[in-house]
Design an enzyme around this catalytic site. Sequence first.
Site, PDB file in Angstrom:
ATOM      1  N   LYS A   1       0.774  -1.300   0.018  1.00 12.82           N
ATOM      2  CA  LYS A   1      -0.026   0.082  -0.132  1.00 12.82           C
ATOM      3  C   LYS A   1       0.612   1.331  -0.136  1.00 12.82           C
ATOM      4  O   LYS A   1       1.967   1.167   0.635  1.00 12.82           O
ATOM      5  CB  LYS A   1      -0.914   0.105   1.179  1.00 12.82           C
ATOM      6  CG  LYS A   1      -1.784  -1.285   1.255  1.00 12.82           C
ATOM      7  CD  LYS A   1      -2.408  -1.428   2.776  1.00 12.82           C
ATOM      8  CE  LYS A   1      -3.261  -2.921   2.820  1.00 12.82           C
ATOM      9  NZ  LYS A   1      -3.433  -3.335   4.028  1.00 12.82           N
TER      10      LYS A   1
ATOM     11  N   GLU B   1      -9.519  -8.155   5.207  1.00  8.23           N
ATOM     12  CA  GLU B   1      -9.207  -7.598   3.895  1.00  8.23           C
ATOM     13  C   GLU B   1      -9.724  -8.239   2.957  1.00  8.23           C
ATOM     14  O   GLU B   1     -10.132  -9.520   2.747  1.00  8.23           O
ATOM     15  CB  GLU B   1      -7.454  -7.685   3.577  1.00  8.23           C
ATOM     16  CG  GLU B   1      -6.815  -6.725   4.561  1.00  8.23           C
ATOM     17  CD  GLU B   1      -5.298  -6.769   4.063  1.00  8.23           C
ATOM     18  OE1 GLU B   1      -4.622  -5.754   4.683  1.00  8.23           O
ATOM     19  OE2 GLU B   1      -4.716  -7.639   3.432  1.00  8.23           O
TER      20      GLU B   1
ATOM     21  N   ARG C   1      -3.974  -7.431  14.220  1.00 12.72           N
ATOM     22  CA  ARG C   1      -3.149  -6.540  14.789  1.00 12.72           C
ATOM     23  C   ARG C   1      -3.687  -5.176  14.157  1.00 12.72           C
ATOM     24  O   ARG C   1      -4.534  -5.009  13.312  1.00 12.72           O
ATOM     25  CB  ARG C   1      -1.624  -6.539  14.334  1.00 12.72           C
ATOM     26  CG  ARG C   1      -1.467  -6.635  12.803  1.00 12.72           C
ATOM     27  CD  ARG C   1      -0.054  -6.583  12.341  1.00 12.72           C
ATOM     28  NE  ARG C   1      -0.033  -6.786  10.770  1.00 12.72           N
ATOM     29  CZ  ARG C   1      -0.358  -6.055   9.700  1.00 12.72           C
ATOM     30  NH1 ARG C   1      -0.968  -4.675  10.222  1.00 12.72           N
ATOM     31  NH2 ARG C   1      -0.249  -6.428   8.545  1.00 12.72           N
TER      32      ARG C   1
HETATM   33  P1  ADP Z   1       0.113  -9.765   2.031  1.00  9.78           P
HETATM   34  O1  ADP Z   1      -0.272 -10.596   3.257  1.00  9.78           O
HETATM   35  O2  ADP Z   1       1.438 -10.039   1.416  1.00  9.78           O
HETATM   36  O3  ADP Z   1      -0.253  -8.306   2.082  1.00  9.78           O
HETATM   37  P2  ADP Z   1      -2.558 -10.135   0.734  1.00  9.78           P
HETATM   38  O4  ADP Z   1      -3.308 -11.447   0.331  1.00  9.78           O
HETATM   39  O5  ADP Z   1      -3.094  -9.090   1.692  1.00  9.78           O
HETATM   40  O6  ADP Z   1      -1.013 -10.276   0.868  1.00  9.78           O
HETATM   41  O7  ADP Z   1      -2.498  -9.465  -0.475  1.00  9.78           O
HETATM   42  C1  ADP Z   1      -1.834  -8.111  -0.869  1.00  9.78           C
HETATM   43  C2  ADP Z   1      -2.311  -7.548  -2.220  1.00  9.78           C
HETATM   44  O8  ADP Z   1      -1.986  -8.674  -3.140  1.00  9.78           O
HETATM   45  C3  ADP Z   1      -3.738  -7.267  -2.327  1.00  9.78           C
HETATM   46  O9  ADP Z   1      -4.120  -6.191  -1.883  1.00  9.78           O
HETATM   47  C4  ADP Z   1      -3.803  -7.305  -3.798  1.00  9.78           C
HETATM   48  O10 ADP Z   1      -3.460  -6.036  -4.618  1.00  9.78           O
HETATM   49  C5  ADP Z   1      -2.835  -8.401  -4.277  1.00  9.78           C
HETATM   50  N1  ADP Z   1      -3.719  -9.538  -4.450  1.00  9.78           N
HETATM   51  C6  ADP Z   1      -3.815 -10.625  -3.547  1.00  9.78           C
HETATM   52  N2  ADP Z   1      -4.771 -11.620  -3.796  1.00  9.78           N
HETATM   53  C7  ADP Z   1      -4.914 -11.256  -5.211  1.00  9.78           C
HETATM   54  C8  ADP Z   1      -5.960 -11.966  -6.021  1.00  9.78           C
HETATM   55  N3  ADP Z   1      -6.368 -13.115  -5.902  1.00  9.78           N
HETATM   56  N4  ADP Z   1      -5.824 -11.273  -7.266  1.00  9.78           N
HETATM   57  C9  ADP Z   1      -5.375 -10.056  -7.700  1.00  9.78           C
HETATM   58  N5  ADP Z   1      -4.612  -9.386  -6.666  1.00  9.78           N
HETATM   59  C10 ADP Z   1      -4.548 -10.009  -5.430  1.00  9.78           C
END
Ligand code: ADP
Length: 449
Positions: free
Chosen positions: A239, A277, A293
Amino acid sequence: MANFEKILIANRGEIALRIHRACREMGIATVAVHSTADADAMHVRLADESVCIGPPQSSQSYLNKAALLTAATITGADAVHPGVGFLAENATFAEMVREHGLTFIGPEPEHIALMGDKIEARKTADKLGLPLVPGSDGAIDSEATAKRMAEEIGFPLLVKAAAGGGGRGMKVARRPDELEEALRLASSEAAAAFGDDSIYMERYLGQPRHIEVQILSDGRGNVIHLGERDCSLQRRHQKILEEAPSPALNSEERARLLGLCVDAVRKLGYRSAGTFEFLYENGEFYFIEMNTRLQVEHPISEAITGIDLVREQIKVASGAPLALSQDEITFSGHAIECRINAEDPRTFVPSPGLVSDYHPAGGLGVRVDSGLYAGYRVPPFYDSLVAKVIVDGSSRNECLMRLRRALEEMVIDGISTTLPLHRLLIGEPDFLNGDYDIHWLESWLATHA
Ligand code: ADP
């Protein structure tokens, strides 16, 4: 209910300061911890007491559980706040804190462990009634399983690490012939970063937004939400800027999402602050993970509700029931946070070093969370986030006007930061219209860098 007298803050930088500020207002003494590289850091200067816990490397200082627990014991702290990152989602640490007769300011270790494994988190979310991104049921144990599952899910798909975080351990396979490589890269990156090579797959969504819900719960059935945050402006799945509320949701969609999350937390029996999320595409929400958290972007939820999340988190951890009910929370206006990293704004190469001049933005509706000061040397060992500029206004337009003004005022000299990037983004029509998905920034960078 135990009222805390002294809290050890097991973190550094702006988040350590943020927690210190909440403690100060509550009349709770603070213990800062620091590595030898952070002896002059603002979080150390402001705390009531400080303890050096090791050399610069995080593995030997901020991740050193024994050193942290020793520091808590010798200073007589009665609780530990883990902040964000480092040990904030480490169930073993939470358990150790408990075994030492101290309170961990966060959820039960069992909930941290459950949600920390994204495969288990998916299964749990499903049981709690949250919609999932179509994907694999469990871990991928062989290439044959992967191929079979990939056919069911369809391409493009995303191979993800069960232990993933910070956007690491994620690889896209656009076509069947890219699958093998994506599996190999994701599992080796996961093994190196997290010491766990378990992977799973999800459909890779083409144009989603990242929308997350802030919840707060006392573990006794009292659950509230503080609305949603839109964190779609990302680079490499990390982000860069967040806003609340999301410009993309209408009130029915919002109410549906918030209701689902409150229900899920109640069923889970979760205690503390937490975030669900989701990805959001074509009117549908898809759960991706739960963070057990505080989040870096929590201040925008504070700005639109007037609630101090850290204070509430501390109160709930002390055993107090949640004093707020949902109808007492009024949502007003709009808030945006810009993450200012010590990085080159074009190449994103880290830029540690001496801050020769520092002037935070101020004025109505502006909050800057940062440990910077003129003469401070940003160490090269840690996350490059050095300041958060949080702005709110009665409408999104007012918020944007204020943000432009605040970014113009802010001065951080001596090192490169991502401030110039934010100054450019604030003039982009797509951003101004709220018209962007999780891939927008990367495409923009490709044509503007
Ligand atoms: P992390 O724990 O590494 O932050 P997340 O699962 O929260 O991983 O995903 C982080 C970001 O990755 C999401 O905000 C999105 O931008 C991208 N992302 C995750 N899953 C997908 C998906 N299935 N399709 C497209 N983008 C994804």
